[in-house]
Write a protein that holds these residues in place. Sequence first.
Motif, short mmCIF file in Angstrom:
data_model
loop_
_atom_site.label_atom_id
_atom_site.label_comp_id
_atom_site.label_asym_id
_atom_site.label_seq_id
_atom_site.Cartn_x
_atom_site.Cartn_y
_atom_site.Cartn_z
N ASN A 177 -36.52 73.72 -20.47
CA ASN A 177 -37.62 73.61 -19.52
C ASN A 177 -37.14 72.68 -18.41
O ASN A 177 -37.29 71.47 -18.49
CB ASN A 177 -38.88 73.06 -20.19
CG ASN A 177 -40.08 73.04 -19.25
OD1 ASN A 177 -39.99 72.55 -18.13
ND2 ASN A 177 -41.19 73.56 -19.71
N TYR A 189 -33.91 66.69 -26.67
CA TYR A 189 -33.57 68.12 -26.57
C TYR A 189 -32.06 68.32 -26.78
O TYR A 189 -31.64 69.21 -27.54
CB TYR A 189 -34.00 68.63 -25.20
CG TYR A 189 -33.56 70.04 -24.89
CD1 TYR A 189 -33.89 71.12 -25.72
CD2 TYR A 189 -32.81 70.31 -23.75
CE1 TYR A 189 -33.49 72.41 -25.43
CE2 TYR A 189 -32.40 71.60 -23.44
CZ TYR A 189 -32.75 72.64 -24.28
OH TYR A 189 -32.34 73.93 -23.99
N LEU A 207 -43.44 69.73 -24.95
CA LEU A 207 -42.29 69.33 -24.14
C LEU A 207 -41.50 68.24 -24.85
O LEU A 207 -42.06 67.37 -25.50
CB LEU A 207 -42.75 68.84 -22.77
CG LEU A 207 -43.53 69.85 -21.92
CD1 LEU A 207 -43.93 69.21 -20.59
CD2 LEU A 207 -42.72 71.11 -21.69
N GLN A 240 -38.30 72.41 -24.65
CA GLN A 240 -39.65 72.61 -25.17
C GLN A 240 -39.59 73.35 -26.50
O GLN A 240 -38.64 74.09 -26.77
CB GLN A 240 -40.52 73.39 -24.18
CG GLN A 240 -40.08 74.81 -23.94
CD GLN A 240 -40.96 75.53 -22.91
OE1 GLN A 240 -41.44 74.92 -21.96
NE2 GLN A 240 -41.18 76.83 -23.13
N VAL A 266 -47.20 74.84 -26.75
CA VAL A 266 -45.87 74.45 -26.29
C VAL A 266 -45.81 72.94 -26.18
O VAL A 266 -46.71 72.31 -25.61
CB VAL A 266 -45.54 75.09 -24.92
CG1 VAL A 266 -44.24 74.53 -24.36
CG2 VAL A 266 -45.46 76.61 -25.05
N ALA A 313 -42.73 64.65 -30.51
CA ALA A 313 -43.42 65.93 -30.33
C ALA A 313 -44.82 65.93 -30.96
O ALA A 313 -45.60 66.84 -30.71
CB ALA A 313 -42.58 67.05 -30.93
N ASN A 345 -35.21 69.39 -19.23
CA ASN A 345 -35.71 69.01 -20.54
C ASN A 345 -35.77 70.23 -21.46
O ASN A 345 -35.22 71.29 -21.15
CB ASN A 345 -37.10 68.38 -20.39
CG ASN A 345 -37.09 67.19 -19.46
OD1 ASN A 345 -36.18 66.37 -19.51
ND2 ASN A 345 -38.09 67.10 -18.60
#
Length: 258
Positions: free
Chosen positions: A166, A191, A185, A171, A183, A148, A169
Amino acid sequence: MTLAASNPPAPQVIAPGTDNAQIIDLWVHGKSKNTADLYRRVATELLATIDKPLQWLTLQDFQSFSDTLEGKELSPSSRRTYISVVKSLLSFAHRTGLIPVNAATALTTPKPKDTLSQKILSEIEVMMMIALEPCDRNKLVLKTFYYAGLRASELCDLNWEDLTPNGENGQLLIYGKGDKTRVVLLPKTLYMEILNSRGDAGNSEPIFRSRKATNGGRLHRGSVTHLVKEAAKRAGISEKASAHWLRHCHASHALNRG
């Protein structure tokens, strides 16, 4: 020939009798806790060295303070930060009309040495740090840092409400430096790993919890720094490695992959 009019003095919005402590309170108002703490610490050292009201400080005072920094066990980067903070304080005092001239503008800030290349680890080195980490929580912290590209403070501040899906995935909603929001992803595997670590935690609780009850159970930046250094030593990498190195690695490796 008509002479150009000189710039009028700044309007005085701070009462002349305002003491140093009150001026500093006004200066740091609205800044993040980490920034305010740093600013107060530097201002305290400045005033302890000079021992006079801010309104009376001269260029010689600032140069003397700068010279004292040379005798402290500070990195060049830290010394630059100290000088920048002092300049910020005097710029604030000048803008608010407390002082007629900002003497700190003549104070030279040391140019930074380009050490970015020293902070870029290879992808293999980062993967080794993650793979050799025996603690599941710490392994997840390292992965989140790297994938990240977060700052240590941003990771510590994450709550479960900041993690949302998302597509397939995920976020993260990041409240970053300068009160800016962005933001980030996350790949599906990371995740899901983060989600699986949640247990029964509520939305307002931290994603990464401390084992101690202090700070509301939230992971502290000092703990994060320690675990990254330990992971680096375990992988045979420089013990100078920091959480911010992983942020640099994220950017560099992403660019390499196009």
